[in-house]
Design an enzyme around this catalytic site. Sequence first.
Site, PDB file in Angstrom:
ATOM      1  N   LYS A 106       0.961  -1.025  -0.019  1.00  0.00           N
ATOM      2  CA  LYS A 106      -0.117   0.025   0.072  1.00  0.00           C
ATOM      3  C   LYS A 106       0.946   1.218  -0.052  1.00  0.00           C
ATOM      4  O   LYS A 106       1.752   1.088   0.924  1.00  0.00           O
ATOM      5  CB  LYS A 106      -0.839  -0.094   1.245  1.00  0.00           C
ATOM      6  CG  LYS A 106      -1.820   1.272   1.351  1.00  0.00           C
ATOM      7  CD  LYS A 106      -2.632   1.283   2.580  1.00  0.00           C
ATOM      8  CE  LYS A 106      -2.104   1.742   3.590  1.00  0.00           C
ATOM      9  NZ  LYS A 106      -1.838   3.303   3.625  1.00  0.00           N
ATOM     10  N   LYS A 141      -7.420   8.033  -1.354  1.00  0.00           N
ATOM     11  CA  LYS A 141      -8.662   8.537  -0.853  1.00  0.00           C
ATOM     12  C   LYS A 141      -9.170   9.912  -1.578  1.00  0.00           C
ATOM     13  O   LYS A 141      -9.444  10.579  -1.057  1.00  0.00           O
ATOM     14  CB  LYS A 141      -8.542   8.833   0.675  1.00  0.00           C
ATOM     15  CG  LYS A 141      -8.173   7.668   1.412  1.00  0.00           C
ATOM     16  CD  LYS A 141      -8.170   8.117   2.849  1.00  0.00           C
ATOM     17  CE  LYS A 141      -7.778   6.854   3.744  1.00  0.00           C
ATOM     18  NZ  LYS A 141      -6.276   6.251   3.508  1.00  0.00           N
ATOM     19  N   ASP A 145     -13.536  14.733  -4.457  1.00  0.00           N
ATOM     20  CA  ASP A 145     -13.607  15.928  -5.179  1.00  0.00           C
ATOM     21  C   ASP A 145     -15.098  15.658  -5.826  1.00  0.00           C
ATOM     22  O   ASP A 145     -15.902  14.565  -5.726  1.00  0.00           O
ATOM     23  CB  ASP A 145     -12.595  16.008  -5.990  1.00  0.00           C
ATOM     24  CG  ASP A 145     -12.158  17.647  -6.184  1.00  0.00           C
ATOM     25  OD1 ASP A 145     -13.185  18.352  -6.284  1.00  0.00           O
ATOM     26  OD2 ASP A 145     -10.954  17.819  -5.913  1.00  0.00           O
ATOM     27  N   ILE A 146     -15.225  16.734  -6.856  1.00  0.00           N
ATOM     28  CA  ILE A 146     -16.583  16.574  -7.626  1.00  0.00           C
ATOM     29  C   ILE A 146     -16.202  15.486  -8.632  1.00  0.00           C
ATOM     30  O   ILE A 146     -15.004  15.033  -8.891  1.00  0.00           O
ATOM     31  CB  ILE A 146     -16.643  17.933  -8.395  1.00  0.00           C
ATOM     32  CG1 ILE A 146     -15.322  18.356  -9.247  1.00  0.00           C
ATOM     33  CG2 ILE A 146     -16.877  19.021  -7.381  1.00  0.00           C
ATOM     34  CD1 ILE A 146     -15.454  19.444 -10.305  1.00  0.00           C
ATOM     35  N   THR A 197     -11.038   3.826  10.427  1.00  0.00           N
ATOM     36  CA  THR A 197     -10.622   2.940  11.400  1.00  0.00           C
ATOM     37  C   THR A 197     -10.188   3.899  12.681  1.00  0.00           C
ATOM     38  O   THR A 197     -10.267   3.113  13.846  1.00  0.00           O
ATOM     39  CB  THR A 197      -9.568   2.045  11.347  1.00  0.00           C
ATOM     40  OG1 THR A 197      -8.523   2.624  10.879  1.00  0.00           O
ATOM     41  CG2 THR A 197     -10.138   0.951  10.078  1.00  0.00           C
ATOM     42  N   GLY A 225       0.577  -2.524   8.614  1.00  0.00           N
ATOM     43  CA  GLY A 225       1.573  -1.547   8.435  1.00  0.00           C
ATOM     44  C   GLY A 225       2.734  -1.975   9.758  1.00  0.00           C
ATOM     45  O   GLY A 225       3.686  -2.673   9.592  1.00  0.00           O
ATOM     46  N   ARG A 226       2.566  -0.982  10.835  1.00  0.00           N
ATOM     47  CA  ARG A 226       3.786  -1.004  11.642  1.00  0.00           C
ATOM     48  C   ARG A 226       3.877  -2.325  12.447  1.00  0.00           C
ATOM     49  O   ARG A 226       5.180  -2.711  12.751  1.00  0.00           O
ATOM     50  CB  ARG A 226       3.349   0.101  12.795  1.00  0.00           C
ATOM     51  CG  ARG A 226       3.553   1.442  12.250  1.00  0.00           C
ATOM     52  CD  ARG A 226       2.962   2.603  13.157  1.00  0.00           C
ATOM     53  NE  ARG A 226       1.389   2.674  13.058  1.00  0.00           N
ATOM     54  CZ  ARG A 226       0.635   3.662  13.615  1.00  0.00           C
ATOM     55  NH1 ARG A 226       1.205   4.463  14.299  1.00  0.00           N
ATOM     56  NH2 ARG A 226      -0.673   3.487  13.136  1.00  0.00           N
TER      57      ARG A 226
END
Length: 248
Positions: free
Chosen positions: A34, A63, A66-67, A128, A219-220
Amino acid sequence: MKAKDRLIVALDVDSRDEAMAIVRDVGAHCGLFKVGMQLHNSAGFSVTEEIMALGYPVFLDLKFHDIPNTVGKAASVVSRRGVKMFTVHAAGGQEMLRRAVQGAQEAQKAQGSGTAGVPLVLAITVLTSLSQGVLNDEVGYGGTVEENVVRFARLAQAAGVPGVVASPREIEPIRAACGDDFVIVTPGVRPTWAATNDQARVMTPAEAMEAGASYLVVGRPITAAPDRAEAARRVAEEMAEGLARRVK
């Protein structure tokens, strides 16, 4: 699909060098990487292209919100670049979501790669990191987290979006509302041996897969581990345990 192929490792780092070090360490132990706003805004699209050139699919998590026309064109751009998945905000509404799907499909058609090459458009439901109190008191949404997540998932499905990003706590109600073929990508996953950090609604990898997640984003717990490859293997093993319980 093997459990490890459902594991998406989040490259939430500041530089190309950091990202590529993680890719080298865990590429054999996951399905996708990702690339989110942090890395993309630091290193640009070139790091996504470098990862893909090594043969690893990329989930581009920018993410879009917008229009409709702008999101449709953005969807077309990233689809032409060859990403496997990308995100848009369900809160942008049905027309915006529809245009994102159209942009992805039209880009692939123009390149002659057919429907098999169309990236997976994923709608963001409720982040989340948002607790019930923050959702109601600060963001201003009425109803429970679960009710809002399911509402956004239904909206996305009605617009032709094939899946959503949602916390593991909402997997089962999404499955009930949208069916078994709907894709659910699940962040907020923490092994029992890792800290929860800033995630408010979490499950273990085994619990999330047993509940019905399609993919997990981690991730971490992997990228900050002393031995990243071992951490990725442990997460994939836990995912396999959950999948085994789900199919029984």
